[in-house]
Design a protein around this motif. Structure first.
Motif, PDB file in Angstrom:
ATOM      1  N   ARG A  96     -23.212 -26.799  -9.321  1.00 44.68           N
ATOM      2  CA  ARG A  96     -22.768 -27.744 -10.354  1.00 44.68           C
ATOM      3  C   ARG A  96     -21.345 -27.358 -10.746  1.00 44.68           C
ATOM      4  NH1 ARG A  96     -27.073 -28.018 -13.647  1.00 44.68           N
ATOM      5  NH2 ARG A  96     -27.683 -30.178 -13.405  1.00 44.68           N
ATOM      6  N   ILE A  97     -20.438 -28.312 -10.650  1.00 44.38           N
ATOM      7  CA  ILE A  97     -19.024 -28.027 -10.948  1.00 44.38           C
ATOM      8  C   ILE A  97     -18.609 -28.860 -12.157  1.00 44.38           C
ATOM      9  CG2 ILE A  97     -16.663 -28.112 -10.046  1.00 44.38           C
ATOM     10  CD1 ILE A  97     -18.026 -28.268  -7.207  1.00 44.38           C
ATOM     11  N   SER A  98     -18.027 -28.196 -13.144  1.00 46.85           N
ATOM     12  CA  SER A  98     -17.504 -28.924 -14.314  1.00 46.85           C
ATOM     13  C   SER A  98     -16.226 -29.649 -13.931  1.00 46.85           C
ATOM     14  CB  SER A  98     -17.146 -27.929 -15.403  1.00 46.85           C
ATOM     15  OG  SER A  98     -18.138 -27.883 -16.323  1.00 46.85           O
ATOM     16  N   ARG A  99     -16.133 -30.883 -14.248  1.00 49.83           N
ATOM     17  CA  ARG A  99     -14.915 -31.628 -13.889  1.00 49.83           C
ATOM     18  C   ARG A  99     -14.771 -32.803 -14.839  1.00 49.83           C
ATOM     19  NH1 ARG A  99     -14.827 -36.119 -10.075  1.00 49.83           N
ATOM     20  NH2 ARG A  99     -12.677 -36.599  -9.594  1.00 49.83           N
ATOM     21  N   GLU A 100     -13.985 -32.589 -15.899  1.00 49.54           N
ATOM     22  CA  GLU A 100     -13.778 -33.645 -16.901  1.00 49.54           C
ATOM     23  C   GLU A 100     -12.783 -34.635 -16.310  1.00 49.54           C
ATOM     24  OE1 GLU A 100     -14.825 -33.645 -20.256  1.00 49.54           O
ATOM     25  OE2 GLU A 100     -15.938 -31.759 -20.176  1.00 49.54           O
ATOM     26  N   ALA A 101     -13.271 -35.575 -15.544  1.00 51.24           N
ATOM     27  CA  ALA A 101     -12.327 -36.488 -14.906  1.00 51.24           C
ATOM     28  C   ALA A 101     -13.015 -37.774 -14.518  1.00 51.24           C
ATOM     29  CB  ALA A 101     -11.728 -35.839 -13.660  1.00 51.24           C
ATOM     30  N   GLY A 102     -12.418 -38.879 -14.901  1.00 52.01           N
ATOM     31  CA  GLY A 102     -12.901 -40.170 -14.447  1.00 52.01           C
ATOM     32  C   GLY A 102     -14.052 -40.703 -15.278  1.00 52.01           C
ATOM     33  N   VAL A 103     -14.493 -41.894 -14.888  1.00 52.36           N
ATOM     34  CA  VAL A 103     -15.536 -42.608 -15.630  1.00 52.36           C
ATOM     35  C   VAL A 103     -16.507 -43.274 -14.653  1.00 52.36           C
ATOM     36  CG1 VAL A 103     -14.033 -43.118 -17.610  1.00 52.36           C
ATOM     37  CG2 VAL A 103     -14.160 -44.754 -15.720  1.00 52.36           C
ATOM     38  N   ALA A 104     -17.698 -43.603 -15.166  1.00 45.31           N
ATOM     39  CA  ALA A 104     -18.647 -44.439 -14.410  1.00 45.31           C
ATOM     40  C   ALA A 104     -18.669 -45.822 -15.048  1.00 45.31           C
ATOM     41  CB  ALA A 104     -20.036 -43.816 -14.451  1.00 45.31           C
ATOM     42  N   ILE A 105     -18.604 -46.838 -14.218  1.00 50.46           N
ATOM     43  CA  ILE A 105     -18.659 -48.226 -14.724  1.00 50.46           C
ATOM     44  C   ILE A 105     -19.226 -49.119 -13.620  1.00 50.46           C
ATOM     45  CG2 ILE A 105     -16.210 -48.626 -14.092  1.00 50.46           C
ATOM     46  CD1 ILE A 105     -16.167 -50.563 -16.581  1.00 50.46           C
TER      47      ILE A 105
END
Ligand SMILES: Cc1cc2nc3c(=O)[nH]c(=O)nc-3n(C[C@H](O)[C@H](O)[C@H](O)COP(=O)(O)OP(=O)(O)OC[C@H]3O[C@@H](n4cnc5c(N)ncnc54)[C@H](O)[C@@H]3O)c2cc1C
Length: 384
Positions: A96-105
Motif C-alpha cells: 500500500r503506497i500513500s499518494r495524495e494525488a488526483g481524484v476519482a470521478i
C-alpha cells in the motif's frame, strides 16, 4: 479567428466554422473549450448521446485536474473524490503506497460536465451525430440518418480507440502492438468489491491486471486490461473479472449480473497524427495501457494544446507532431516499460516483497505518475 458562432453558407447547404472537433470525450471537450476560449468558433460532435458510458478506471491525475482548471472548467470536478493511496496485490504479496494525488470521478459525470462547459463557452455541440472526414477534407455529419456537410479550417480528431472518422483518409492507419491487451470494465454496486474510499485497488494476475475504485456515489468502478487469449479461455467476461478480483470480490452475484463492456486492443499508435487542416488528439493519436491511470490526462492535455494551436496558427498541423511528442513521450515510455514488468507476475511479487521493506522508491515512482512534462510548449488559453 473571430468569436462569432459558426454559420451556414448562403444556400444553407453546409455549416462553416473555424474548428470542428470529432468526439466529445475528455480530449474533444478540452480541444473545443481551448479553441473557443482562444476566440475560435467551434463545432463539437459525438456519435453518442450523453451521458454515455466508457470503459475506464475513472481516476484523474493532478495534472489532469490542473489542465481542466486551466480551461476554466473546474466546476466539472465538483463531485470528485480525492485519492490518497494505491494498494497493489499480486498473489499473496501486497503493497500500500500513500499518494495524495488526483481524484476519482465517474466518466458519465465528468464527460457530460465537460460537454456542458464547452456549450457554455459558446461551442456548437451536436450529440448523436457521427462524423467522418471526406478525402476533400470536408466533414460528413450523420444524425438520425440525416446527412449534412460541415467545413472547418482545422478538424481535430478526438474519436478515441474505436472511432471511424479517419477511415476515408490515407496515411492514418493504426500500428497495434503484437502483445497488446484489451480492456473491459463496468460499474458495480457499493460494497461488491473490497476497496476503501480514496484508494486505488490493483490486482496483478497471470495474463493481466484489474483495478477498482470507489466513485463519489459509493458504486465501484472496475476496469481491467487483459491478454485476449486469457479472456477467451475464461467462460465469460464476468468469470474472468471474478477470477482476477480474487479475494477482493465480495458479491459474486453482482459481478455475474453486471453489464461488462470491452474495448479494442489497447497499445497502438497512428502512422501519423497530423495532415493539412487535421490534428489527432487523445486516444485517437495512440494509447499504451491503463495501469498508470494517465489516459484522460494525456487526452485533456493534448486536446487543450491542439485546440489552442488550431485557434491561433494557420498551419497548426506543422507544429502538432512536435507539440504532441513533448506532451506525451516521457509518460508513455514510462507506461510502456511498466506494462512489460506487469507481464511477469513473479517479478511483480518480488518487487512487492522488496517494497514491503523499502517503500520509498515505489512511493516516489507512484507520485511521478501524471506529473506535468517538463516542456509544456503551448501557453494555456485564456479562461475568461
Ligand atoms: C480498462 C481501462 C481503464 C482505464 N483507466 C483509466 C484511469 O483510471 N484514468 C485515466 O486517466 N484513464 C484511464 N483509461 C484511459 C481513458 O479511458 C482514455 O485514455 C480516455 O477516455 C481517452 O479520452 P478520449 O477523449 O481520447 O477518447 P474517448 O473518451 O474514447 O472519447 C471518444 C469519443 O469519440 C466519439 N466518437 C467515436 N467515433 C466518432 C465519430 N465517427 N463521430 C463522432 N463521434 C465519435 C465516441 O462516442 C466517444 O465519445 C482507461 C482505459 C481502459 C481501457
Amino acid at each position: 479567428m473571430n468569436s462569432a458562432s459558426g454559420h451556414y453558407t448562403s444556400l444553407g447547404e453546409r455549416y462553416v466554422c473555424d474548428v470542428a472537433v470529432i468526439g466529445a470525450g475528455p480530449a474533444g471537450s478540452a480541444a473545443a473549450l481551448a479553441a473557443a476560449r482562444s476566440g475560435a468558433n467551434v463545432l463539437l460532435v459525438d456519435r453518442a448521446n450523453f451521458p454515455r458510458t466508457k470503459v475506464c478506471g475513472s481516476c484523474l491525475t493532478d495534472t489532469g485536474v490542473d489542465a481542466i482548471t486551466a480551461l476554466g472548467a473546474a466546476r466539472a470536478l465538483t463531485t470528485a473524490t480525492p485519492l490518497h493511496s494505491i494498494h497493489v496485490r499480486c498473489g499473496l504479496r501486497e503493497l500500500r503506497i500513500s499518494r495524495e494525488a488526483g481524484v476519482a470521478i465517474a466518466r458519465e459525470t465528468l464527460d457530460t460536465a465537460l460537454v456542458e462547459e464547452a456549450r457554455r463557452a459558446g461551442v456548437e455541440v451536436r450529440l448523436a451525430t457521427s462524423a467522418r472526414v471526406r478525402p476533400d477534407r470536408t466533414l460528413e455529419l450523420t444524425a438520425y440518418e440525416e446527412r449534412s456537410v460541415a467545413h472547418a479550417s482545422t478538424i481535430i480528431i478526438a474519436d478515441g480507440l474505436a472511432g471511424s472518422a479517419l477511415d476515408d483518409l490515407e496515411g492514418f492507419a493504426w500500428h497495434i502492438a503484437r502483445r497488446s491487451h484489451m480492456g473491459f470494465g463496468t460499474i458495480l454496486p457499493a460494497n461488491s468489491v473490497q476497496c476503501a474510499r480514496g484508494e486505488i485497488c490493483m490486482r496483478v494476475v497471470e495474463g493481466g491486471y484489474i483495478g477498482a475504485v470507489q466513485l463519489p456515489s459509493g458504486d465501484i468502478d472496475v476496469a481491467a486490461a487483459v491478454d485476449p487469449r486469457a479472456l477467451r479461455a475464461a467462460n465469460s467476461v464476468s468469470a474472468a473479472a471474478r477470477e482476477m478480483l480474487g479475494e477482493t470480490a465480495l458479491d459474486a452475484h453482482a459481478i455475474a449480473r453486471a453489464r461488462w463492456r470491452g474495448t479494442p486492443l489497447l497499445t497502438r499508435r497512428r502512422a501519423r497524427i497530423a495532415a493539412e487542416g487535421i490534428l489527432v488528439v487523445g486516444d485517437a493519436a495512440g494509447y499504451v495501457e491503463p495501469f498508470t491511470g494517465e489516459g484522460m490526462t494525456w487526452a485533456i492535455t493534448t486536446g487543450a494544446a491542439a485546440g489552442a494551436l488550431a485557434a491561433t496558427e494557420t498551419r497548426a498541423d506543422r507544429a502538432w507532431p512536435r507539440v504532441h511528442a513533448a506532451l506525451t513521450r516521457g509518460p508513455r515510455l514510462r507506461c510502456a516499460l511498466l506494462s512489460r514488468v506487469l507481464r511477469a507476475p513473479r517479478f511483480v511479487r518480488t518487487l512487492l516483497a522488496i517494497g514491503e521493506h523499502v517503500p520509498a522508491p515505489f512511493a516516489s515512482f507512484a507520485s511521478a505518475l501524471g506529473r506535468k512534462p517538463r516542456a509544456f510548449p503551448v501557453r494555456n488559453p485564456r479562461t475568461t
